[in-house]
Design an enzyme around this catalytic site. Structure first.
Site, PDB file in Angstrom:
ATOM      1  N   ASP A 138       8.892   7.710   3.040  1.00 22.84           N
ATOM      2  CA  ASP A 138       8.081   6.513   3.264  1.00 22.84           C
ATOM      3  C   ASP A 138       8.762   5.524   4.195  1.00 22.84           C
ATOM      4  O   ASP A 138       8.383   4.366   4.236  1.00 22.84           O
ATOM      5  CB  ASP A 138       7.768   5.825   1.932  1.00 22.84           C
ATOM      6  N   ASN A 139       9.788   5.969   4.947  1.00 19.26           N
ATOM      7  CA  ASN A 139      10.417   5.051   5.897  1.00 19.26           C
ATOM      8  C   ASN A 139      10.861   5.810   7.138  1.00 19.26           C
ATOM      9  O   ASN A 139      11.189   7.005   7.083  1.00 19.26           O
ATOM     10  CB  ASN A 139      11.599   4.314   5.264  1.00 19.26           C
ATOM     11  N   ALA A 181       4.436  10.216  -3.966  1.00 19.51           N
ATOM     12  CA  ALA A 181       3.060  10.719  -3.951  1.00 19.51           C
ATOM     13  C   ALA A 181       2.952  12.007  -3.143  1.00 19.51           C
ATOM     14  O   ALA A 181       2.378  13.004  -3.600  1.00 19.51           O
ATOM     15  CB  ALA A 181       2.131   9.646  -3.377  1.00 19.51           C
ATOM     16  N   CYS A 188       7.052 -20.558  11.107  1.00 21.39           N
ATOM     17  CA  CYS A 188       6.390 -21.869  11.066  1.00 21.39           C
ATOM     18  C   CYS A 188       5.030 -21.765  10.377  1.00 21.39           C
ATOM     19  O   CYS A 188       4.583 -22.698   9.707  1.00 21.39           O
ATOM     20  CB  CYS A 188       6.236 -22.442  12.473  1.00 21.39           C
ATOM     21  N   LYS A 217      12.718  10.704 -10.317  1.00 17.91           N
ATOM     22  CA  LYS A 217      11.505  11.366  -9.834  1.00 17.91           C
ATOM     23  C   LYS A 217      11.740  12.847  -9.571  1.00 17.91           C
ATOM     24  O   LYS A 217      10.923  13.704  -9.938  1.00 17.91           O
ATOM     25  CB  LYS A 217      11.011  10.683  -8.554  1.00 17.91           C
ATOM     26  N   ARG A 264      -0.831   7.556  -8.896  1.00 22.37           N
ATOM     27  CA  ARG A 264      -0.975   8.395  -7.704  1.00 22.37           C
ATOM     28  C   ARG A 264       0.067   9.507  -7.604  1.00 22.37           C
ATOM     29  O   ARG A 264      -0.066  10.375  -6.751  1.00 22.37           O
ATOM     30  CB  ARG A 264      -0.907   7.516  -6.445  1.00 22.37           C
ATOM     31  N   ASP A 320      15.438  12.813  -4.390  1.00 27.18           N
ATOM     32  CA  ASP A 320      14.839  11.480  -4.369  1.00 27.18           C
ATOM     33  C   ASP A 320      15.729  10.577  -5.216  1.00 27.18           C
ATOM     34  O   ASP A 320      16.061  10.922  -6.348  1.00 27.18           O
ATOM     35  CB  ASP A 320      13.411  11.507  -4.928  1.00 27.18           C
TER      36      ASP A 320
END
Length: 907
Positions: free
Chosen positions: A326-327, A228, A384, A278, A265, A254
């Site tokens: 994005d990381n 994006a 849990c 991409k 988007r 990419d």
């Protein structure tokens, strides 16, 4: 007042009586009271906004928005009287326009709350008049006709989000937010800003000059990511004419392929692009807009494993690295490279309506690695809670994805295939897992073996897989629920304390005999379809046919019997409320033993299902939706629609086109400043970082100047500090051997060097990422003084030897006790001689490395053992003439000294 565990009502509340009989449990939904907002008309706000808000907070506080606000009214008056807008670079229009602004300001002074030229202190009007900034107003008129790509994207994104607020979901901005970037305007030389032709870049030239456009054309930009953010940045680069010159170029990389979910988007992509890279399709799209664009699309990950491609020559040729990632891990890596090569970095990120951007300038600002961001979810959900006590739809989705889908269709079949094809490799991999992971792998394999064992004649067909799906239904949504309730009831009875309190909700088991089987049928349909994919069996997709198959089977709900009341049988513990089955080592060893002896020769092949959210025919999202909502039904939690399950389970980052366009527009503007070389002429103060939430109104448009570099204290008198941009440059001519390098550093800074090891990046030399290997270690040097002297009686052994080889302590003791005639002496003497040879080898190896070249020492230390990795290491190492070393050292008093990394250049 409400929090996660308590509801407190006012005594006078009319609803108080309704809660008098309340005991425990139930559902509570927060209802936000509506907030009504009223706004003035355009005409009113143009007059009655005494201190207009500016995007830069300091400019707002100083009242710099007054000139722009007056100009916004004056330009309407100008058009009304002239029937045209102020013309580009027209001095007559600019003079008349400026006079109109002055008159407008003077005419408003008598009216309270109006916008006129007055002094502003800390954001409040003082009532004391001041002169208008005629230069700014003149520029407004001269450049009124122009537009810049960055400003268009910023305005479009912000304005579009305001339109969406008509729905009433988000807080609108408070009428006006002005943004002015006078630093971009270059008007001191008329010949620099006048375009001789109808250029597509005429407006850019009119504002920033011909020299800007020439530098822009020669720019070499590395865009990392084409999602994006990357699409928006590619658009901006193409429209600005970046990389269109002889030496200019854009690289975009990419590794991802275009998915259907991207199309909403990532606007460069269309339906025909799905499945394609991409970076490739993004580059093709923008080249159609600007045929002069020189762009290379790559499908390479930027990281330690691609430094043979993204090498020194590549990084040194760049003008800028531009992140669209994005990381955090990838961001840290590109930041470390910009630190190494002293390159500017543009960084940004979005999350729904929230966004931020950061400008990182060599030696002038702090870096991305100065922060403490990581990829870990700040709101980690306790296991849990997921396993036994969910109370939110999110908990059901996460458990369906992490446990059900992964175990049955992904992790389980993958482990099964390793076991089936190579049992030895499987058990080697098993040893590297922790106990819980081992138990999970073994139970999943056992369940897949059991499926084949139960199949008629060993042949798996779709009818049988429906039965397997039904067994899963009972085994996940009925039996464990009954066991859990039974255990909790037993615990309540023994302790006298209520168990189902707070967020712990008492579940209910599914019932196959119930009249409404809609959700149960959805689960069986998707689960059997997924099992068919695992076993490569044709599935039945027609729902009517599937229902007939269900009716033809005798699916019987199993009888439930209470489990025994001991912790080894899956009971709850008082302390944790968790199942402790996986901690049973006896069961783990039994499972291992069973599989050790299993004959794998006749096992069928399984096909692990890698989760894919965008294929509507693979049953993945269908299964997760059914599994999620069955678990939600168990615990009386609100069901989740399919699209919500897809977004959360598919880890789809909620990126909005409005937010993306707005923040990318701001970054485009900052990039223009870099091309103008403002970081060299005016420093970091002219640049802007942002932290904005488009949903939360005017107060959440936060911008600020980039922070200066973080100073690291060395604990030396000189230099007493450094920044992460700094490196110590040492050539082989000053110190060719390791010994000479140690002596050089020691003499230069007056320290004792403890270790030299490969610099791991991160937060400077004092990083927590310490390398276990080392080019030099003072402890190894101490071994040169260690001795083992063998003679009559007990050998003489230096104390340090025992720290390295503690096993010879017993041998030394025994040789001191045994008489010389004892035949047992030879056994212990042999042990001593073995250690002595090892010590001599260690000394010789260290001496050879210590007196040898630094280059050889580094190469021999860090060259991997794996042949494939050796080839990569050799390729990268041979292309460089330097490496980075961290230094651990201390002064005479033993205090730790912090030094920048050493960039060592070798021949």
């Amino acid at each position: 007042m409400f929090n996660r565990l308590a509801l407190v009502l006012d005594d006078e509340s009319e609803t108080l009586n309704a809660f008098l009989s309340y005991q425990v449990g139930g559902l509570l939904n927060q209802v936000r009271p509506p907030i009504k907002k009223s706004y003035k008309s355009l005409k009113e706000t143009l007059e009655q906004t005494p201190v207009p808000q500016m995007l830069r907070g300091e400019e707002w506080e100083l009242g710099h928005g007054i000139e722009i606000h007056l100009a916004s009214q004056a330009v309407l008056d100008f058009y009304k009287s002239k029937n045209y807008w102020p013309r580009l670079h027209n001095d007559d229009d600019a003079k008349e326009f400026t006079d109109m602004c002055v008159c407008l300001s003077e005419s408003r002074q008598a009216f309270d709350g109006h916008c006129w030229s007055q002094k502003v202190e800390w954001g409040f009007p003082s009532g004391e008049s001041r002169k208008l900034d005629r230069k700014r107003i003149g520029r407004y008129a001269r450049l009124f006709e122009t537009e810049l790509t960055g400003f268009c994207a910023f305005l479009g994104g912000a304005a579009a989000q305001e339109v969406l607020k008509k729905s009433g979901k988000f807080t609108p901005i408070n009428q006006w937010i002005h943004h002015d970037e006078s630093s971009l305007v270059v008007d001191e030389c008329t010949s620099n800003i006048s375009s001789l032709s109808d250029s597509r870049y005429a407006y850019q030239i009119a504002i920033m000059g011909k020299d800007f456009q020439e530098r822009a054309a020669q720019q070499r930009v590395f865009l990392v990511g084409c999602g994006a953010l990357g699409c928006e940045y590619l658009k901006g680069l193409a429209l600005m004419g970046i990389g269109t010159g002889r030496n200019g170029k854009i690289w975009v990389t990419d590794m991802d392929r275009i998915e259907v979910s991207n199309l909403s988007r990532q606007f460069l992509f269309r339906q025909d692009d799905v499945g394609h890279p991409k970076s490739v399709r993004g580059a093709l799209a923008v080249q159609k807009w600007n045929a002069s664009l020189k762009i290379e699309a790559l499908e390479r990950r930027v990281g330690d494993e691609t430094e043979d491609f993204f090498n020194d020559i590549f990084w040194e040729s760049l003008d800028l690295c531009w992140n669209a990632l994005d990381n955090v891990q990838a961001r840290r890596y590109t930041d470390s490279k910009c630190l190494l090569y002293s390159k500017p970095l543009l960084e940004s990120g979005t999350l729904g309506t929230k966004c931020n951007h950061e400008v990182i300038l060599p030696f002038r600002t702090s870096t991305y690695n100065d922060g403490n961001e990581n990829d870990e979810d700040e709101n980690q959900i306790a296991m849990c809670t997921l396993r036994s006590f969910p109370y939110l739809p999110l908990h059901c989705i996460e458990f369906a994805k992490q446990s059900y889908f992964s175990d049955y269709f992904e992790f389980g079949p993958d482990q099964y295939e390793t076991f089936r094809t190579d049992k030895v490799v499987f058990f080697e991999q098993l040893d590297s897992m922790d106990c819980d992971e081992q138990y999970r792998a073994l139970t999943m394999i056992s369940s897949l073996l059991q499926i084949q064992k139960q199949a008629t004649g060993g042949a798996i067909d779709f009818f049988f897989l429906i039965q397997v799906a039904f067994d899963r239904l009972m085994g996940d949504y009925r039996t464990p629920i009954l066991n859990l309730c039974y255990s909790a009831d037993a615990m309540e009875e023994s302790s006298g304390k209520k168990f189902w309190t707070g967020t712990k909700r008492r579940p209910r088991p599914v019932d196959w005999n119930a009249s409404d089987k809609t959700l149960l049928m959805e689960y069986l349909y998707s689960t059997s379809g997924l099992y068919a994919a695992v076993w490569n069996i044709d599935c039945v997709r027609d729902r009517n046919t599937f229902e007939k198959m269900i009716n033809g089977l005798t699916l019987q709900q199993p009888e439930w019997s209470p489990p025994s009341l001991d912790n080894d049988s899956g009971m709850l513990t008082e302390e944790e409320g968790e199942d402790t089955t996986t901690n049973n080592e006896d069961k783990l060893e039994k499972l291992k033993a069973d599989l050790y002896n299993f004959d794998t020769s006749n096992l069928q092949k399984a096909y692990p299902q890698e989760f894919e959210k965008d294929d509507d025919l693979n049953f993945h999202i269908d299964f997760l939706t059914a599994a999620t909502n069955l678990r939600a039904w168990n615990y009386e939690i609100k069901e989740s629609p399919r699209h919500k399950v897809k977004v959360i389970a598919g880890r789809i980052i909620p990126a909005l086109a409005t937010t993306t366009a707005m923040v990318c527009g701001l970054v485009d503007i900052e990039y223009c400043k870099l091309v103008l070389n403002l970081h060299s002429s005016r420093g970091r103060e002219v640049f802007l970082n942002s932290n904005i939430n488009l949903a939360a109104g005017s107060s959440n448009f936060t911008t600020f100047c980039p922070d200066p570099p973080v100073a690291i204290i060395t604990n030396l008198k000189s230099p007493n500090q450094f920044t992460y941009w700094d490196k110590i440059l040492i050539s082989y001519r000053k110190a060719e051997s390791v010994e000479q390098l140690v002596q050089y550093v020691s003499k230069l800074y007056g320290v004792t060097v403890d270790r030299l090891f490969s610099f791991q990046g991160g937060n400077g030399n004092n990083s927590s990422k310490k390398d276990s290997k080392s080019v030099y270690d003072a402890i190894d040097k101490q071994k040169l003084n260690w001795k083992i002297t063998v003679g009559d009686g007990a050998p003489k052994v230096s104390d340090g030897v025992y720290t390295q080889w503690p096993q010879i302590r017993m041998a030394v003791r025994m040789l001191g006790q045994l008489p010389s005639s004892s035949k047992q002496r030879s056994i212990f003497e042999s042990q001593i001689q073995t250690v002595k040879r090892a010590l001599d080898t260690t000394k010789e190896s260290f001496q050879q490395s210590f007196t040898g070249s630094v280059k050889d020492a580094y190469f021999n230390t860090y060259r991997p053992d794996d042949e494939e990795k050796q080839n990569y290491f050799d390729s990268v190492f041979s292309s460089r003439r330097y490496f980075l070393l961290s230094v651990d050292c201390h002064n005479d008093s033993g205090k730790e000294i912090i030094l920048p990394p050493i960039q060592y250049t070798f021949a």
